[in-house]
Design a protein around this motif. Structure first.
Motif, mmCIF file in Angstrom:
data_model
loop_
_atom_site.group_PDB
_atom_site.id
_atom_site.type_symbol
_atom_site.label_atom_id
_atom_site.label_comp_id
_atom_site.label_asym_id
_atom_site.label_seq_id
_atom_site.Cartn_x
_atom_site.Cartn_y
_atom_site.Cartn_z
ATOM 1 N N GLU A 131 59.147 29.691 0.074
ATOM 2 C CA GLU A 131 58.327 30.294 1.136
ATOM 3 C C GLU A 131 57.223 29.344 1.577
ATOM 4 N N TYR A 154 59.579 30.948 5.526
ATOM 5 C CA TYR A 154 60.186 32.279 5.488
ATOM 6 C C TYR A 154 59.815 33.005 4.198
ATOM 7 N N SER A 155 59.645 34.311 4.278
ATOM 8 C CA SER A 155 59.541 35.123 3.069
ATOM 9 C C SER A 155 60.948 35.448 2.596
#
Length: 339
Positions: free
Chosen positions: A171, A176-177
């Motif tokens: 992350e 992005y998570s």
């Protein structure tokens, strides 16, 4: 013999047959204890697990199989179970420990069930040694802690390339998570020009080939490319089959910048050495004699080489017409006047 005693003997015989039948069906270690906690039967699996000779478990109180610090509490729990016997499957009770004859202790999972003999309440206990499983849990927890705290991006995907796990390092690196990217194809992280190459690398990993760590680029959530070192490997089951592919990505932006700066410095240093060498050559030529035309021709030749030019001209203002330049030396170009 009285009729009552005869009935009691028949009941005891029926209980013994029931116990033998139940224990004979148990693949795990199993013991049967009466209401006082005394063991009335144990199968070979229990004798082996607890380290007792054949028949030696029969007649002892089950509390002996519990580590000393836990024994009093176990006696209370056992009494409460006898008062209200219910079936307790594996994995639903508290974390338990057991003790072998040699006094070594091991984690255990124990299921309990009343045998349903009203005249003589009995409890069946099935015991599993969790030593190996506990080691696996601890190793898994240790691995999870490493993955979670790693500065590197550590991700996994199924065999088709769909992302399944995503650690905090990923992350931080790619933006992005886990919720945003898991379930998406790995191609989302790959520039279009490199997708065929990634497919080729993954096909090699699926085939069991070792892929050395290599430098490449991946896409951040914002669309920018990030230089990374990537290592791909196959995720295998304990039985040997493959379940997916793991990828470890390390940010090498700083390293790449340092490499580019080093190359620039080397090139600049080499160019400087060439200029100094050429200047020395011209100086020595002038000291050795010769004419102006020879010196100017050498200067033009070396200047052309050092500047990677197709041609060089050396010009001066024409004597008769100050609006024109007169070419007095060339290298790789035709001699002519330049307006």
């Amino acid at each position: 013999m009285s009729t009552r005693r005869h009935v009691e003997q028949q009941q005891d015989s029926g209980s013994a047959q029931l116990i033998d039948a139940v224990l004979g069906l148990m693949p795990d270690a199993a013991i049967v204890a009466d209401a006082t906690g005394r063991i009335v039967a144990a199968n070979p699996g229990a004798e082996s697990m607890f380290g007792y000779p054949p028949g030696a478990l029969t007649g002892i109180v089950v509390d002996v199989l519990v580590p000393d610090p836990l024994r009093d509490h176990h006696a209370e729990v056992r009494a409460g179970y006898v008062a209200h016997p219910v079936q307790r499957p594996m994995g639903t009770g508290p974390e338990l420990w057991a003790k072998r004859l040699d006094k070594t202790e091991f984690p255990a999972d124990i299921s309990l069930a009343p045998l349903g003999v009203p005249e003589r309440p009995l409890t069946l206990a099935v015991v599993r040694d969790l030593t190996g499983r506990r080691s696996e849990w601890e190793a898994g927890a240790w691995l999870a802690a490493i993955v979670s705290s790693s500065e590197d991006a550590i991700v996994s995907m199924d065999m088709a390339g769909t992302l399944t796990t995503w650690n905090p390092g990923a992350e931080r690196l790619l933006g992005y998570s886990a919720d945003e990217i898991c379930g998406k194809p790995i191609s989302r992280l790959v520039p279009t020009r490199l997708r065929a190459d990634v497919e080729e690398q993954m096909a090699r990993v699926r085939g069991g080939m070792h892929i050395p760590t290599r430098d490449t680029v991946r896409l951040h959530e914002n669309g920018h490319e990030i230089e990374v070192a990537e290592a791909l490997s196959l995720i295998r089951k304990p039985t040997g089959g493959a379940t997916g592919i793991s990828a470890v990505l390390r940010d090498i932006t700083a390293r790449k910048q340092a490499e580019r700066e080093l190359r620039r410095l080397l090139v600049d240093g080499q160019r400087r050495e060439r200029w100094l060498g050429s200047i020395s050559e011209v100086r020595l030529s002038m000291l050795a004699g010769g004419g102006l035309a020879q010196w100017l021709a050498l200067i033009a030749r070396r200047a052309s080489e050092l500047s990677d030019a197709d041609g060089i001209t050396v010009s001066v203002v024409a004597k008769n017409d100050h609006t024109q330049l007169e070419v007095i030396a060339t290298h790789g170009a035709d001699r002519k006047s330049v307006v």
